[in-house]
Design a protein around this motif. Structure first.
Motif, PDB file in Angstrom:
ATOM      1  N   ASN A  92       0.707  -1.236   0.126  1.00  0.00           N
ATOM      2  CA  ASN A  92      -0.133   0.235   0.025  1.00  0.00           C
ATOM      3  C   ASN A  92       0.678   1.316   0.056  1.00  0.00           C
ATOM      4  N   THR A  93       1.952   1.024  -0.004  1.00  0.00           N
ATOM      5  CA  THR A  93       2.986   2.268  -0.008  1.00  0.00           C
ATOM      6  C   THR A  93       3.304   2.622  -1.460  1.00  0.00           C
ATOM      7  N   VAL A  94       2.964   3.939  -1.523  1.00  0.00           N
ATOM      8  CA  VAL A  94       3.166   4.416  -2.997  1.00  0.00           C
ATOM      9  C   VAL A  94       4.039   5.762  -3.217  1.00  0.00           C
ATOM     10  N   GLY A  95       4.800   6.001  -2.064  1.00  0.00           N
ATOM     11  CA  GLY A  95       5.671   7.108  -2.195  1.00  0.00           C
ATOM     12  C   GLY A  95       6.639   7.152  -1.183  1.00  0.00           C
ATOM     13  N   ILE A  96       7.833   7.901  -1.432  1.00  0.00           N
ATOM     14  CA  ILE A  96       8.734   8.165  -0.342  1.00  0.00           C
ATOM     15  C   ILE A  96       9.187   9.803  -0.513  1.00  0.00           C
ATOM     16  N   ILE A  97       9.323  10.321   0.726  1.00  0.00           N
ATOM     17  CA  ILE A  97       9.942  11.473   0.765  1.00  0.00           C
ATOM     18  C   ILE A  97      11.388  11.515   1.209  1.00  0.00           C
ATOM     19  N   VAL A  98      12.183  12.100   0.571  1.00  0.00           N
ATOM     20  CA  VAL A  98      13.604  12.017   0.664  1.00  0.00           C
ATOM     21  C   VAL A  98      13.835  13.602   1.158  1.00  0.00           C
ATOM     22  N   GLN A  99      14.300  13.549   2.437  1.00  0.00           N
ATOM     23  CA  GLN A  99      14.635  14.689   3.223  1.00  0.00           C
ATOM     24  C   GLN A  99      16.268  15.292   3.219  1.00  0.00           C
ATOM     25  N   ASN A 100      16.972  14.400   2.952  1.00  0.00           N
ATOM     26  CA  ASN A 100      18.497  14.876   3.233  1.00  0.00           C
ATOM     27  C   ASN A 100      18.961  15.548   4.458  1.00  0.00           C
ATOM     28  N   THR A 101      18.493  14.986   5.401  1.00  0.00           N
ATOM     29  CA  THR A 101      18.609  15.434   6.841  1.00  0.00           C
ATOM     30  C   THR A 101      19.674  16.350   7.094  1.00  0.00           C
ATOM     31  N   LEU A 120       7.263   3.223  -6.494  1.00  0.00           N
ATOM     32  CA  LEU A 120       7.248   4.476  -5.343  1.00  0.00           C
ATOM     33  C   LEU A 120       7.542   5.823  -6.238  1.00  0.00           C
ATOM     34  N   ILE A 121       6.962   6.788  -5.921  1.00  0.00           N
ATOM     35  CA  ILE A 121       7.026   8.052  -6.447  1.00  0.00           C
ATOM     36  C   ILE A 121       7.996   8.782  -5.177  1.00  0.00           C
ATOM     37  N   ILE A 122       9.182   9.383  -5.988  1.00  0.00           N
ATOM     38  CA  ILE A 122      10.072  10.034  -5.121  1.00  0.00           C
ATOM     39  C   ILE A 122       9.663  11.659  -4.938  1.00  0.00           C
ATOM     40  N   ILE A 123       9.424  11.928  -3.678  1.00  0.00           N
ATOM     41  CA  ILE A 123       9.179  13.422  -3.383  1.00  0.00           C
ATOM     42  C   ILE A 123      10.488  14.019  -2.808  1.00  0.00           C
ATOM     43  N   GLU A 124      10.982  15.011  -3.374  1.00  0.00           N
ATOM     44  CA  GLU A 124      12.321  15.548  -2.784  1.00  0.00           C
ATOM     45  C   GLU A 124      11.912  16.853  -1.981  1.00  0.00           C
TER      46      GLU A 124
END
Ligand SMILES: *Cc1c(COP(=O)(O)O)cnc(C)c1O
Length: 344
Positions: A92-101, A120-124
């Motif tokens: 059920n996971t469709v996206g990932i938020i990349v945060q570069n902490t 997955l769709i990558i959100i930067e």
């Protein structure tokens, strides 16, 4: 400095060109992130979030009606890794938020392979990492489906407040462009903060900076960035757009430095006490809880068992913003050295 509508348009044009897509300005980073998430996902979808993050991210995910799935971090860069991502992924996971902490880039090639494998769709999210380069030389924000920026206090681009999202693949029609002018009270507060902020920072070595800043926060003259309200309808003030554009244009082509240098220390309470005595005022460093600030932590119902490393790091981390000079931080570094457990 006079700023007008033209500044907002110029900022949009710059972002559209730089990141490749269509740009929308927003009231702040969390509103921009919520717009991005709404554009790409549907209510009830699961998205992976770094297990060590800002309440703003959590707020945006919930605003978009999504379910956050927290992936634990690595101590060396404070980002999730393939190992921790594999543990939390499901159908059920469709996206990932990349945060570069804190401006530490993720291993983007590995993340792309992972995203490809599970569709997955990558959100930067560039709040910490505007201008930062990945190991292969690509700039953060040019890789995923969308780049989200914050122009909030102490962020990689600091215009007091504001945010933006660059959407690719014609997702614009799912969300409306924030068009309402900022509230007068927000406008005034934000207009004067740059002055007081610089002042307080300069006074930081003599205690007064911290005391003054706390007093300003108390009378609501300065808003803590964590309290910046999410609002999908407001655009940033024109002067904020102007400031953001100036700073974006100044980002080094060779890649921006990390936003904050971090250390893991033993006896942090004692270390902070000593720093305070030496005149260093570090209020709300990033992050004192896996989802910070502490005063919103309970709301998130974060399950610490799922992210043991993030939970441990939140108890040990100290970090220094990069806007102070080497000299100003010299004594702070000495103190931290005494307590240091190791750093990246
Ligand atoms: C602060 C922050 C945001 C959002 O910023 P605001 O402009 O304060 O809404 C988004 N992502 C991360 C990782 C942040 O630290």
């Amino acid at each position: 400095m006079r700023a007008g509508k033209k500044d907002a348009t110029q900022l949009e044009e710059f972002l559209a060109e730089h990141y490749g897509g269509e740009a929308m300005l927003a009231k702040n980073g969390r509103s921009a992130l919520a717009l991005a998430l709404k554009a790409y996902f549907n209510k009830g979808d699961k998205v992976i979030v770094n297990g060590f993050t800002c309440y703003a991210v959590y707020e945006a995910v919930r605003e978009a009606g999504l379910v956050p799935v927290f992936a634990d971090i690595d101590k060396t860069d404070l980002n999730f890794s393939i190992k921790t991502l594999e543990k939390v992924i499901d159908e059920n996971t469709v996206g990932i938020i990349v945060q570069n902490t804190l401006g530490n880039p993720v291993d983007m090639q590995a993340i792309e392979r992972f995203a490809g494998k599970y569709g997955l769709i990558i959100i930067e999210d560039l709040a910490h990492s505007a201008g930062v380069k990945y190991a292969d030389g690509r700039e953060a924000g040019t890789v995923g489906a969308t780049a989200v920026l914050s122009f909030g206090k102490d962020k990689a681009i600091d215009a007091t407040s504001g945010g933006a999202v660059v959407l690719r693949h014609h997702h614009m029609n799912k969300v409306a462009k924030p068009g309402r002018a900022p509230r007068k009270s927000d406008y005034l507060r934000e207009r004067f903060y740059p002055l007081f902020g610089a002042w307080c920072r300069r006074l930081t070595r003599v205690h007064l900076g911290g005391v003054l800043m706390r007093a300003l926060i108390k009378i609501h003259f300065v808003e803590r960035s964590a309290d910046n309200k999410l609002d999908l309808t407001r655009r940033p003030a024109n002067f904020e757009a102007k400031l953001a554009l100036e700073q974006l244009k100044k980002l080094p082509k060779s890649g921006a430095k990390p936003l904050r240098e971090f250390y893991l220390v033993k006896n942090r309470g004692e270390a902070l006490e000593k720093l305070k005595k030496a005149g260093y005022y570090f209020d709300g460093f990033w992050y004192e809880k896996p989802i910070s600030p502490a005063r919103y932590y309970e709301k998130t119902k974060f399950d610490e068992k799922t992210c043991p490393v993030a939970t441990e790091v939140a108890k040990k981390i100290v970090n220094l913003p990069n806007y102070y000079s080497k000299n100003e931080l010299a004594r702070a570094r000495e103190i931290i050295e005494e307590y240091k457990e190791g750093n990246a």
